[in-house]
Write a protein that holds these residues in place. Sequence first.
Motif, PDB file in Angstrom:
ATOM      1  N   ASN A  62      31.832  40.717  33.075  1.00  0.00           N
ATOM      2  CA  ASN A  62      31.886  42.060  33.655  1.00  0.00           C
ATOM      3  C   ASN A  62      32.491  42.110  35.052  1.00  0.00           C
ATOM      4  O   ASN A  62      32.838  43.186  35.520  1.00  0.00           O
ATOM      5  N   ARG A  63      32.592  41.000  35.708  1.00  0.00           N
ATOM      6  CA  ARG A  63      33.128  40.992  37.071  1.00  0.00           C
ATOM      7  C   ARG A  63      34.489  40.304  37.165  1.00  0.00           C
ATOM      8  O   ARG A  63      34.989  40.078  38.260  1.00  0.00           O
ATOM      9  N   GLY A  64      35.096  39.943  36.057  1.00  0.00           N
ATOM     10  CA  GLY A  64      36.446  39.389  36.057  1.00  0.00           C
ATOM     11  C   GLY A  64      36.547  37.960  36.551  1.00  0.00           C
ATOM     12  O   GLY A  64      37.633  37.504  36.925  1.00  0.00           O
ATOM     13  N   PHE A  65      35.435  37.220  36.563  1.00  0.00           N
ATOM     14  CA  PHE A  65      35.455  35.860  37.103  1.00  0.00           C
ATOM     15  C   PHE A  65      36.407  34.926  36.373  1.00  0.00           C
ATOM     16  O   PHE A  65      36.963  34.016  36.983  1.00  0.00           O
ATOM     17  N   LEU A  66      36.603  35.141  35.064  1.00  0.00           N
ATOM     18  CA  LEU A  66      37.511  34.261  34.327  1.00  0.00           C
ATOM     19  C   LEU A  66      38.933  34.356  34.865  1.00  0.00           C
ATOM     20  O   LEU A  66      39.705  33.406  34.774  1.00  0.00           O
ATOM     21  N   THR A  67      39.269  35.493  35.430  1.00  0.00           N
ATOM     22  CA  THR A  67      40.589  35.668  36.037  1.00  0.00           C
ATOM     23  C   THR A  67      40.568  35.298  37.514  1.00  0.00           C
ATOM     24  O   THR A  67      41.455  34.601  38.005  1.00  0.00           O
ATOM     25  N   TRP A  68      39.545  35.773  38.240  1.00  0.00           N
ATOM     26  CA  TRP A  68      39.518  35.586  39.695  1.00  0.00           C
ATOM     27  C   TRP A  68      39.344  34.133  40.125  1.00  0.00           C
ATOM     28  O   TRP A  68      39.991  33.699  41.092  1.00  0.00           O
ATOM     29  N   LEU A  69      38.483  33.361  39.471  1.00  0.00           N
ATOM     30  CA  LEU A  69      38.204  32.010  39.936  1.00  0.00           C
ATOM     31  C   LEU A  69      39.420  31.080  39.888  1.00  0.00           C
ATOM     32  O   LEU A  69      39.682  30.366  40.866  1.00  0.00           O
ATOM     33  N   PRO A  70      40.214  31.061  38.812  1.00  0.00           N
ATOM     34  CA  PRO A  70      41.419  30.215  38.846  1.00  0.00           C
ATOM     35  C   PRO A  70      42.408  30.647  39.948  1.00  0.00           C
ATOM     36  O   PRO A  70      43.039  29.798  40.575  1.00  0.00           O
ATOM     37  N   LEU A  71      42.526  31.952  40.172  1.00  0.00           N
ATOM     38  CA  LEU A  71      43.395  32.419  41.260  1.00  0.00           C
ATOM     39  C   LEU A  71      42.871  31.945  42.611  1.00  0.00           C
ATOM     40  O   LEU A  71      43.641  31.512  43.472  1.00  0.00           O
ATOM     41  N   GLN A  72      41.568  32.021  42.800  1.00  0.00           N
ATOM     42  CA  GLN A  72      40.971  31.574  44.054  1.00  0.00           C
ATOM     43  C   GLN A  72      41.230  30.085  44.276  1.00  0.00           C
ATOM     44  O   GLN A  72      41.551  29.662  45.384  1.00  0.00           O
ATOM     45  N   GLN A  73      41.126  29.293  43.215  1.00  0.00           N
ATOM     46  CA  GLN A  73      41.364  27.858  43.334  1.00  0.00           C
ATOM     47  C   GLN A  73      42.804  27.547  43.728  1.00  0.00           C
ATOM     48  O   GLN A  73      43.079  26.526  44.352  1.00  0.00           O
ATOM     49  N   ARG A  74      43.721  28.443  43.361  1.00  0.00           N
ATOM     50  CA  ARG A  74      45.134  28.274  43.726  1.00  0.00           C
ATOM     51  C   ARG A  74      45.471  29.009  45.028  1.00  0.00           C
ATOM     52  O   ARG A  74      46.636  29.104  45.391  1.00  0.00           O
ATOM     53  N   ALA A  75      44.449  29.566  45.686  1.00  0.00           N
ATOM     54  CA  ALA A  75      44.612  30.316  46.938  1.00  0.00           C
ATOM     55  C   ALA A  75      45.561  31.499  46.765  1.00  0.00           C
ATOM     56  O   ALA A  75      46.364  31.809  47.637  1.00  0.00           O
TER      57      ALA A  75
END
Length: 191
Positions: A62-75
């Motif tokens: 519900n919070r989009g973590f599957l998309t956000w976390l990989p992006l965060q790891q790549r800055a």
Amino acid sequence: FCEPEVLAAGRRIRWVQLYSAGATPCASEPLVRERGIVVTNMQRISGPEIAEHVMAMLLVMNRGFLTWLPLQQRAEWRPDAVAMPQLRELRGRTLLVVGLGGIGTEVARRAHGLGMRVTATRASAAAPKPDFVDYVGAPGELANLASAADVVVNCTPLLPSTTALFDADFFAAMKPGGYFINVGRGKSVVQ
């Protein structure tokens, strides 16, 4: 612990305590039935941890973590990576617990704590309805309840009545855009 060889060798076994919630394979062993061996499981002990796992999965989806976390790891910062309609607040949404036993009750308790409306099904009509569950229906009401639920959580044991319960007809009856989380047995879902 419940292999036929172990049961045969342990002629004085009166009780088998399983370290899992699923007791059907052990309870189905002929020697268990013939000798009246008591089989107990961990459903009430494991309930809180499994319920927390369900809540974690629900928040991830519900919070989009599957998309956000990989992006965060790549800055990478991409505010448009997840469409706003996909980011849903849980408060006010409906969660259906299929199998309101030890694990299902803990899932319902936590969902209610997040402000969700909770409905459920269970085979036993005699058990009282918990205060944090709005409605408890019979298994025959599953399709109707699923059509109104934003989230369906399978907490059923594997029984003849639950084998292949979640099939194409069930998923067609679900509310469009609804989530399905399975913490029950794999054979209850037709993949």
